[in-house]
Motif scaffolding. Structure first.
Motif: not given
Length: 179
Positions: A26-37
């Protein structure tokens, strides 16, 4: 996916430890999708797993409280959020909201709002009266927090890098849990 039913639950340290791979995905997809976390893209799934694994003792000690939203039909991880209760004696009435993530395929179902509601309820039950968070200025997350009743304090320029390394301002929000 419009008929998908989701279940929001608090996660134990044991559950997190047993699901590190799912959380890392989930974290990898979120970051690779452009979310700044807090991470840069592309995020190595192994690095993501190491980061989640390091949170297991934090959850076990109560220094971090974690929730998931899962699809009821298959248990698939659809979202997560964290609460970090403040530890100084003069700050035990407050907490920080962190790492609110919803899988791209599950956005549009108000999961972020449901995760925040669970967090807010638990925080209030444990004596936390004030929550704070920061998010990238101009992001969809900023609009979502406003819609969920959070109050904008202001912004800080060049606070954090986005997933490509470009600096952006962040907006600080708070929410009082005193009713």
């Amino acid at each position: 996916m419009s008929g998908t039913v989701y279940v929001v639950d608090e996660v134990t340290a044991e559950e997190l430890d047993g699901s590190v791979g799912e959380f890392a995905g989930l974290l990898t997809e979120t970051v690779d999708g452009g979310a700044s976390v807090g991470f840069l893209a592309p995020l190595d799934p192994d690095e993501s797993a190491v980061w989640w694994r390091a949170l297991v003792p934090e959850v076990a000690a109560g220094r971090l409280v974690l929730w998931t939203a899962r699809a009821a039909a298959d248990g698939r991880l659809a979202g997560t959020v964290q609460l970090r209760p403040a530890t100084p004696a003069n700050g035990r009435h407050r907490g920080e909201v962190a790492k609110l993530m919803v899988h791209p395929a599950d956005r549009g179902h108000r999961l972020a709002g449901r995760l925040l509601a669970a967090l807010e309820e638990r925080a209030a039950e444990s004596g936390i009266r004030l929550l704070v968070l920061d998010t990238e200025t101009g992001s969809p997350a900023e609009r979502m927090y406003e819609a969920e009743g959070w109050t904008r304090v202001g912004s800080v320029p060049d606070y954090a890098a986005d997933t490509t390394g470009v600096l952006h301002p962040t907006t600080i929000f708070f929410k009082s849990l005193v009713r």
